[in-house]
Design a protein around this motif. Sequence first.
Motif, PDB file in Angstrom:
ATOM      1  N   PRO A 274      -3.311  73.669  89.002  1.00  0.00           N
ATOM      2  CA  PRO A 274      -3.218  74.212  87.642  1.00  0.00           C
ATOM      3  C   PRO A 274      -2.334  75.456  87.624  1.00  0.00           C
ATOM      4  O   PRO A 274      -2.290  76.225  88.598  1.00  0.00           O
ATOM      5  N   LEU A 275      -1.645  75.672  86.508  1.00  0.00           N
ATOM      6  CA  LEU A 275      -0.784  76.840  86.322  1.00  0.00           C
ATOM      7  C   LEU A 275      -1.205  77.572  85.053  1.00  0.00           C
ATOM      8  O   LEU A 275      -1.440  76.948  84.023  1.00  0.00           O
ATOM      9  N   SER A 276      -1.252  78.904  85.143  1.00  0.00           N
ATOM     10  CA  SER A 276      -1.699  79.698  84.007  1.00  0.00           C
ATOM     11  C   SER A 276      -1.075  81.087  84.075  1.00  0.00           C
ATOM     12  O   SER A 276      -0.548  81.495  85.114  1.00  0.00           O
ATOM     13  N   VAL A 277      -1.127  81.789  82.966  1.00  0.00           N
ATOM     14  CA  VAL A 277      -0.786  83.215  82.979  1.00  0.00           C
ATOM     15  C   VAL A 277      -2.060  84.050  82.857  1.00  0.00           C
ATOM     16  O   VAL A 277      -2.005  85.271  82.766  1.00  0.00           O
ATOM     17  N   GLU A 278      -3.207  83.368  82.882  1.00  0.00           N
ATOM     18  CA  GLU A 278      -4.508  84.035  82.857  1.00  0.00           C
ATOM     19  C   GLU A 278      -5.085  84.039  84.272  1.00  0.00           C
ATOM     20  O   GLU A 278      -5.171  82.988  84.906  1.00  0.00           O
ATOM     21  N   PRO A 279      -5.528  85.205  84.792  1.00  0.00           N
ATOM     22  CA  PRO A 279      -5.973  85.265  86.188  1.00  0.00           C
ATOM     23  C   PRO A 279      -7.403  84.817  86.445  1.00  0.00           C
ATOM     24  O   PRO A 279      -7.778  84.600  87.588  1.00  0.00           O
ATOM     25  N   THR A 280      -8.234  84.647  85.432  1.00  0.00           N
ATOM     26  CA  THR A 280      -9.671  84.453  85.672  1.00  0.00           C
ATOM     27  C   THR A 280     -10.138  83.075  85.219  1.00  0.00           C
ATOM     28  O   THR A 280     -11.066  82.952  84.420  1.00  0.00           O
ATOM     29  N   ILE A 281      -9.492  82.030  85.704  1.00  0.00           N
ATOM     30  CA  ILE A 281      -9.883  80.684  85.278  1.00  0.00           C
ATOM     31  C   ILE A 281     -10.357  79.832  86.447  1.00  0.00           C
ATOM     32  O   ILE A 281     -10.674  78.669  86.286  1.00  0.00           O
ATOM     33  N   TRP A 282     -10.439  80.437  87.653  1.00  0.00           N
ATOM     34  CA  TRP A 282     -10.651  79.631  88.854  1.00  0.00           C
ATOM     35  C   TRP A 282     -12.097  79.699  89.335  1.00  0.00           C
ATOM     36  O   TRP A 282     -12.757  80.724  89.223  1.00  0.00           O
ATOM     37  N   SER A 283     -12.543  78.606  89.879  1.00  0.00           N
ATOM     38  CA  SER A 283     -13.863  78.555  90.487  1.00  0.00           C
ATOM     39  C   SER A 283     -13.846  77.482  91.562  1.00  0.00           C
ATOM     40  O   SER A 283     -13.243  76.428  91.386  1.00  0.00           O
ATOM     41  N   ALA A 284     -14.508  77.761  92.688  1.00  0.00           N
ATOM     42  CA  ALA A 284     -14.590  76.755  93.745  1.00  0.00           C
ATOM     43  C   ALA A 284     -15.782  75.822  93.538  1.00  0.00           C
ATOM     44  O   ALA A 284     -15.813  74.721  94.074  1.00  0.00           O
ATOM     45  N   ASN A 285     -16.768  76.281  92.764  1.00  0.00           N
ATOM     46  CA  ASN A 285     -18.002  75.515  92.669  1.00  0.00           C
ATOM     47  C   ASN A 285     -18.193  74.784  91.343  1.00  0.00           C
ATOM     48  O   ASN A 285     -18.196  73.571  91.283  1.00  0.00           O
ATOM     49  N   GLY A 286     -18.332  75.528  90.237  1.00  0.00           N
ATOM     50  CA  GLY A 286     -18.761  74.901  88.993  1.00  0.00           C
ATOM     51  C   GLY A 286     -20.270  74.726  89.043  1.00  0.00           C
ATOM     52  O   GLY A 286     -20.900  74.844  90.083  1.00  0.00           O
ATOM     53  N   SER A 287     -20.877  74.437  87.908  1.00  0.00           N
ATOM     54  CA  SER A 287     -22.328  74.264  87.896  1.00  0.00           C
ATOM     55  C   SER A 287     -22.687  72.847  88.324  1.00  0.00           C
ATOM     56  O   SER A 287     -21.932  71.919  88.124  1.00  0.00           O
ATOM     57  N   GLU A 288     -23.839  72.709  88.935  1.00  0.00           N
ATOM     58  CA  GLU A 288     -24.278  71.392  89.398  1.00  0.00           C
ATOM     59  C   GLU A 288     -24.386  70.408  88.237  1.00  0.00           C
ATOM     60  O   GLU A 288     -24.029  69.242  88.352  1.00  0.00           O
ATOM     61  N   LYS A 289     -24.857  70.893  87.083  1.00  0.00           N
ATOM     62  CA  LYS A 289     -25.003  70.015  85.932  1.00  0.00           C
ATOM     63  C   LYS A 289     -23.650  69.466  85.494  1.00  0.00           C
ATOM     64  O   LYS A 289     -23.490  68.274  85.214  1.00  0.00           O
TER      65      LYS A 289
END
Length: 525
Positions: free
Chosen positions: A238-253
């Motif tokens: 993914p490419l963005s100009v926003e720095p806070t969109i990343w996550s390695a996990n996500g919620s289990e649900k």
Amino acid sequence: MSLDEFLHNLHFDIEKASIPNWEVDWEDGPLPYKLYRGSPEVPLSLEVPLTLEGQKQPVKPDLRNMGHFLWYVYGLTQFSQSVFSLDSSEKTIERMQSKRRFAPSGGALYPNELYVYLKIEDLPIGIYHYDVAHHRLVLLRVGNFDTYIARALGNRCDISACFGTVFVSTMFWKNFFKYNNFAYRLQGLDAGVLIGQLLEVSKRFGFESGVYFQFLDSAMNHLLGLSEREESVYAVIPLSVEPTIWSANGSEKDRMVSAAELCRELPSIQPNHYIRSQRIKEYPMLTKLNEASMLDSTTSFSLIESKENENREGQAVALPHAERLSYDLGSVCRKRFSPDMDFILGMVSQLELANLLHEATDSFLYRNDLEATHQKHEPRVSLNVCVYNVEGIPNGAYQYDSTAHALRPVHLGDHRLLLQSGLSLNNVNLLQVPLCLHVTGVKDYYKTTLGYRGYRIQQMEAGMLVQRLLLSAVARGMGGHPLLGYDSNLCDEIYRMEPQGKTSLIQIPIGPYRHRPWLLGGLCS
């Protein structure tokens, strides 16, 4: 042959992994790029800037800027023609022509393709293929697929905040036709080199990026309209100009998604394409490995557990303080050259070596979905080096400790003749090379955690580090030549890696070189 045995032979005994009596049908070889027919086309600007210096603050790109970005990542950049003497008595010569890109590829075959999901001005929102041959986009699907892509990634990235998402795929036949089963190893490395180039170009454009190696394969291939026996996605960026969109996990649900479930949400597409080959042979081992590597549910996504730093004993050679190098990526890419018999032995200073190693490993750090962001990990791929004629450092084999920025001696002595004896082709004179680097990784490629997918991920990460090494070397006036035709067992013995459970993944001689007598034309204004 089992998949485990095949992967072992692919690395340590290629003859056992290869198809016997293999003959390359050069007349029926595929094109190095995929061409779509009958799909809407969007031309990209041919006025590509020759420098990436002085870029503006990060802003959402328009179509013109996106075209520049894609060209620097994977566009055609050079046309070269080399002449070889086949028979001195008859004075016959052979000419070899190739169209090259900034990212190197084994045999200049470029088995990877780029697809992009774009939400930018002057362009319908949708899925596009980057047509390298014509520097244009080819529209495959129209529509907003934020939710679809996010779910296929296990909701670990806010795709709605991204202006684009890049898909790096592999077309199996594009280098299988020449290298047969060895193509599987090459394809992962080539994909990694391409990703490394993409991440470096992203930095120059001010884009935030991250690499997802784990996703629902069939869902992504379905979105792009790929036939999985012919081509498959290897990485999603993914490419963005926003720095806070990343996550390695996500919620289990949110992560409870299956590939079959997603595929039912979109109609299938089968866009017409052309690769030139009329007689495509079967590649059953590659097909089996691709199928065994696929993830069908987001619950299969895993994180690699962090490890404590290895117990490093013995006296280390502290390297001079190194600063990150500021260089014009465009200029360095144009100068990149893979010397073979063109290396010339020269003295390398400690500072030059320190800067090379530091720049390569420091620039390698990137967001990914293999590790928790809050944990500090040992690098999964690292560098070893055999040095000769380096100022103030005894000749020998060393491990590079990137944390301490030091070389740890393993086996002192001049190893050039031994390394030369391990080459399958004498196309590089290692006696003229001061630095012979090896990217290393664990032998089991994290199979317990990642399964067979771990092998191709390891190859990709090795390729990413190779590209950083090559860029760093060129920025310092040296050349590097990635090699896979070498004896891995011999190199592992030199570095005494058996107790560590590690192995050398690729060999890169680096040093000064003379310019080659060839015709070379740049394909840019």
